[in-house]
Design a protein around this motif. Structure first.
Motif: not given
Length: 99
Positions: A52-60
């Motif tokens: 939400k709110n244009y945030k990202v979670s990036i997973y290795s």
């Protein structure tokens, strides 16, 4: 008598989330997250979840989570591409001078 030292309790996990040994939440990777990572320029095995709110979670591939694109690209060892819509170089256009 020796003074008794208080024993620190391990952190209580948040209700409803599974955690692996390192304390990181276990995340089920969706196929579209892998596609988003590929489009972003990350190597194979990386996943990007748009929150939400244009945030990202990036997973290795190892399961480490990043909330910063720069930190994820540094960890992956690849150069971060320029933001979309930004010109890479602007060449100066010469116009004939009037005499």
């Amino acid at each position: 008598k020796k003074p008794v030292k208080p024993v620190a309790k391990p952190p209580t996990p948040v209700a409803g989330t599974k955690r692996k040994a390192g304390g990181e939440p276990v995340v089920e990777i969706e196929p579209e997250w892998l596609q988003s990572a590929k489009e972003m320029g990350l190597p194979e095995g990386w996943a990007v979840k748009h929150n939400k709110n244009y945030k990202v979670s990036i997973y290795s591939p190892e399961g480490k989570r990043f909330t910063s694109k720069r930190a994820a690209f540094d960890h992956a060892g690849v150069e971060m591409p320029p933001p979309s819509g930004v010109a890479l170089s602007v060449s100066k256009v010469s116009t004939p001078s009037k005499k």
